[in-house]
Design an enzyme around this catalytic site. Structure first.
Site, PDB file in Angstrom:
ATOM      1  N   PHE A 135     105.222 123.947  31.739  1.00  0.00           N
ATOM      2  CA  PHE A 135     105.523 122.559  31.388  1.00  0.00           C
ATOM      3  C   PHE A 135     106.976 122.233  31.751  1.00  0.00           C
ATOM      4  O   PHE A 135     107.875 123.039  31.506  1.00  0.00           O
ATOM      5  CB  PHE A 135     105.301 122.342  29.888  1.00  0.00           C
ATOM      6  N   SER A 136     107.181 121.047  32.343  1.00  0.00           N
ATOM      7  CA  SER A 136     108.516 120.538  32.652  1.00  0.00           C
ATOM      8  C   SER A 136     109.211 121.489  33.625  1.00  0.00           C
ATOM      9  O   SER A 136     108.689 121.718  34.704  1.00  0.00           O
ATOM     10  CB  SER A 136     109.298 120.310  31.346  1.00  0.00           C
ATOM     11  N   SER A 137     110.346 122.095  33.274  1.00  0.00           N
ATOM     12  CA  SER A 137     110.952 123.069  34.187  1.00  0.00           C
ATOM     13  C   SER A 137     109.942 124.166  34.529  1.00  0.00           C
ATOM     14  O   SER A 137     109.901 124.659  35.665  1.00  0.00           O
ATOM     15  CB  SER A 137     112.202 123.682  33.549  1.00  0.00           C
TER      16      SER A 137
END
Ligand SMILES: *[C@@H]1O[C@H](CO)[C@@H](O)[C@H](O)[C@H]1NC(C)=O
Ligand SMILES: *[C@@H]1O[C@H](CO)[C@@H](O)[C@H](O)[C@H]1NC(C)=O
Ligand SMILES: *[C@@H]1O[C@H](CO)[C@@H](O)[C@H](O)[C@H]1NC(C)=O
Length: 290
Positions: A135-137
């Site tokens: 998720f995200s990074s």
């Protein structure tokens, strides 16, 4: 920057398991000095599959262990979970570095692949069933790993991330870096995006990871356009054109973007912001583990 959204995934610790998350030391090459955690369920399948699960900025492996229900599914289905953890750069993955964007080039990506190798040789895991999600990074690093190490990963699922090499040329890939061009929706042609992937491992002609891209339409931190750009990239790499959009799929309010016959590249968009919306069953079906 709404940095707190990055760490909100540190949900309550799961306590119901017999097995627990273990830190591993000396698993192999680790050029950027990251950390390895592993979850091996008590009842391991024969020749088990592996899922690498990548935390967001500000997170850690142990936090992300509590951030989804994948450990419960590992208990049921006997696969192994690897939770890499980076202490560097606000706990963000080095998705902007040439090292990680190059096959066997070093960086966090190389350390993560060496965790996979360790797990295959130590626990007899299945080299043909290695998956990556984040998720995200962690979603950004999912695309980086799929691009730089196509021979390692059978499939990936990137939540609220960016395309492989989207941060290439930026000084960093944290919410505090001065250059947020990538996260704000940097656009390239499908061919250009595909070239970034192909140039990460010149001469490679083998299988490419099947990719699922999941993104919130109302994400202003890592914009929804980043998900659409990642789909342009994988559709070019796999040579599959967008075929259709299916509304209210996989559930009400979501739209599934189907590329080709939908088995290699797929996008899932819903009306939410920058937050992990991991539907574990849907994910495990994509990986072929359910
Ligand atoms: C990452 O952090 C560790 C621990 O602080 C440090 O030893 C290492 O040099 C850092 N790596 C990079 C690439 O900054
Ligand atoms: C992982 O294992 C493969 C196959 O043995 C090897 O070619 C590769 O160099 C290894 N990579 C790392 C990062 O250890
Ligand atoms: C900002 O980063 C993007 C990649 O995300 C890069 O293409 C661009 O050249 C960078 N701009 C500057 C001014 O460094």
């Amino acid at each position: 920057m709404k940095f707190s959204t990055f760490v909100s995934v540190a949900a309550s610790a799961s306590t119901a398991f017999g097995a627990s998350l273990q830190q591993v030391w000396n698993w192999g090459a680790n050029p950027s000095n990251i950390q390895m955690y592993i979850y091996r369920p008590d009842r391991l399948a024969a020749n088990p599959a592996i899922i690498v699960a990548l935390h967001p900025c500000g997170g850690t492996g142990p936090q992300w262990f509590s951030g989804t229900r994948l450990p419960q599914y590992a208990d049921q289905h006997g696969f192994i979970l690897i939770y890499p953890s980076t202490p560097n750069q606000s706990n963000c993955w080095d998705v902007h570095n040439t090292a990680s964007l190059t096959h066997n080039g070093g960086g966090d990506a190389y350390g993560i692949v060496s965790m996979v190798n360790y797990t295959i040789s130590t626990y007899g895991a299945n080299r043909d069933r290695v998956y990556v999600m984040g998720f995200s990074s962690g979603g950004m690093m999912t695309n980086v790993l799929a691009g730089s190490y196509p021979e390692v990963f059978e499939a990936g699922a990137a939540y609220s991330g960016t395309a492989h090499a989207c941060f290439f040329g930026a000084p960093g890939a944290t919410p505090f870096s001065p250059n947020q061009t990538c996260a704000q929706g940097l656009s390239h042609t499908p061919q250009q995006w595909g070239n970034f992937v192909r140039n990460s491992y010149p001469g490679y002609n083998g299988r490419r990871p099947r990719m699922q891209i999941v993104h919130g339409n109302n994400d202003w931190l890592v914009r929804a356009q980043c998900g659409h750009e990642a789909l342009k990239q994988w559709s070019n790499v796999h040579g599959v054109a967008k075929a259709r959009e299916v509304h209210n799929s996989p559930q009400g309010g979501w739209t599934t973007h189907v590329y080709g016959d939908g088995t290699k590249v797929q996008g899932l968009f819903g009306n939410f912001g920058h937050e992990p919306r991991v539907d574990e069953q849907q994910l495990l079906r994509w990986f072929g583990l359910l």
